[in-house]
Design an enzyme around this catalytic site. Sequence first.
Site, short mmCIF file in Angstrom:
data_model
loop_
_atom_site.label_atom_id
_atom_site.label_comp_id
_atom_site.label_asym_id
_atom_site.label_seq_id
_atom_site.Cartn_x
_atom_site.Cartn_y
_atom_site.Cartn_z
CE1 TYR A 88 9.36 4.43 -1.36
CE2 TYR A 88 11.74 4.64 -1.09
CZ TYR A 88 10.60 3.85 -1.10
OH TYR A 88 10.70 2.51 -0.86
CB SER A 146 13.27 2.81 2.29
OG SER A 146 14.26 3.16 1.36
P1 NAP Z 1 5.59 -3.65 -5.28
O1 NAP Z 1 6.06 -4.90 -5.91
O2 NAP Z 1 5.15 -2.52 -6.13
O3 NAP Z 1 4.42 -4.03 -4.24
C1 NAP Z 1 3.71 -3.06 -3.56
C2 NAP Z 1 2.28 -3.52 -3.44
O4 NAP Z 1 1.56 -2.54 -2.66
C3 NAP Z 1 1.56 -3.61 -4.79
O5 NAP Z 1 0.74 -4.77 -4.85
C4 NAP Z 1 0.74 -2.34 -4.80
O6 NAP Z 1 -0.40 -2.41 -5.64
C5 NAP Z 1 0.35 -2.24 -3.34
N1 NAP Z 1 -0.13 -0.92 -3.01
C6 NAP Z 1 0.25 0.28 -3.53
N2 NAP Z 1 -0.48 1.27 -3.01
C7 NAP Z 1 -1.34 0.69 -2.14
C8 NAP Z 1 -2.37 1.19 -1.31
N3 NAP Z 1 -2.66 2.51 -1.27
N4 NAP Z 1 -3.05 0.33 -0.55
C9 NAP Z 1 -2.80 -1.01 -0.58
N5 NAP Z 1 -1.86 -1.54 -1.37
C10 NAP Z 1 -1.14 -0.70 -2.14
O7 NAP Z 1 6.72 -3.02 -4.35
P2 NAP Z 1 7.75 -3.72 -3.32
O8 NAP Z 1 9.09 -3.52 -3.88
O9 NAP Z 1 7.27 -5.04 -2.91
O10 NAP Z 1 7.60 -2.70 -2.10
C11 NAP Z 1 7.02 -3.11 -0.87
C12 NAP Z 1 7.45 -2.13 0.21
O11 NAP Z 1 8.87 -2.19 0.33
C13 NAP Z 1 7.11 -0.69 -0.09
O12 NAP Z 1 6.71 -0.04 1.09
C14 NAP Z 1 8.41 -0.12 -0.59
O13 NAP Z 1 8.50 1.27 -0.38
C15 NAP Z 1 9.40 -0.88 0.27
N6 NAP Z 1 10.75 -0.95 -0.27
C16 NAP Z 1 10.99 -1.57 -1.46
C17 NAP Z 1 12.31 -1.61 -1.93
C18 NAP Z 1 12.68 -2.27 -3.23
O14 NAP Z 1 13.85 -2.13 -3.64
N7 NAP Z 1 11.78 -2.97 -3.90
C19 NAP Z 1 13.33 -1.02 -1.19
C20 NAP Z 1 13.02 -0.40 0.00
C21 NAP Z 1 11.74 -0.38 0.47
P3 NAP Z 1 -0.25 -1.75 -7.12
O15 NAP Z 1 0.79 -2.54 -7.82
O16 NAP Z 1 -1.62 -1.89 -7.70
O17 NAP Z 1 0.17 -0.31 -6.90
#
Ligand code: NAP
Length: 262
Positions: A153, A140
């Site tokens: 976080y 991030s």
């Molecule tokens: P997302 O749409 O919420 O997708 C995350 C996925 O990970 C969901 O399917 C979630 O399942 C799953 N997950 C959560 N806890 C887990 C666990 N313990 N074991 C296995 N799977 C798990 O979020 P995203 O935005 O794609 O985020 C993906 C990554 O990018 C994350 O690491 C996040 O911190 C990082 N990130 C995102 C952003 C942003 O702006 N979106 C920015 C910087 C970094 P559930 O929905 O059931 O929890």
Amino acid sequence: MRLRGKVAIVTGSGSGIGLATAELFACEGARLVIADVDPQLGKCVEVGILERGGDALFVLTDVAREEDVKRMAAATASRYGKVDILVNSAGIAVAGNALQISEEVWEHCMAVNLKGVWLCSKHVIPLMGTEGGGIINIASTHPFRAQSNYFPYAVAKGGLLALSSSLAVDFGPRHIRVNSVCPGFIDTPMNHELLSKLKESPERYEEFLAAHPLRCLGEAEDVAHACVFLASDESRFVTGATLIVDGGRTVYGHFFGDMIPS
Ligand code: NAP
């Protein structure tokens, strides 16, 4: 096809960035393991890839539990016999400042966002053959540009950058490349609530867009394309790197620019 014949595990691939990455990898010829904690979403992604003629296996996995991760690695070995790429995208957004959060909240945040990446690396690296492999950790921009009330976080993601560097050094001699991708604000389900609140005030939303030199928010596919590059042989000399995908927001000190006399 840039990933033809490669076997890739993508954690958190039931949704958002992980989902876009798994789907793009499949389009580029990779065989996928969909590792997610959500059984419906994970199965749906597996079925979608199979229906489009790709190869995918869903394994229900909580990355914070070593037994789950071991089972996921064993299922991958049994289906494909090896792993070339691991994308650690599973993550959770955890809000609160240092005084507000409880020990349980801290531990849950670290367990999913940091320990989970170590566990997956620990059990997947032994499946990477003599030709090596690639690990891509979705971190991030929070470690570079702190935002209020996202203390646990930001700490977990900062630790993840150190984890990536350390793995890159230890496993470089085995031809395993380890890189981090740092997304800025990406329009995924993780941010939907925040985004709809932001859009309630058009001025606030415009101000937020203006904080990005590119004047737009990112899509999950923008991060997925960065992952394809880091997973492909095009990046064979890239390891220990941090690729920021944020529309320029991290480097932008935009507030006084238009007031400086020319
Ligand atoms: P997302 O749409 O919420 O997708 C995350 C996925 O990970 C969901 O399917 C979630 O399942 C799953 N997950 C959560 N806890 C887990 C666990 N313990 N074991 C296995 N799977 C798990 O979020 P995203 O935005 O794609 O985020 C993906 C990554 O990018 C994350 O690491 C996040 O911190 C990082 N990130 C995102 C952003 C942003 O702006 N979106 C920015 C910087 C970094 P559930 O929905 O059931 O929890």
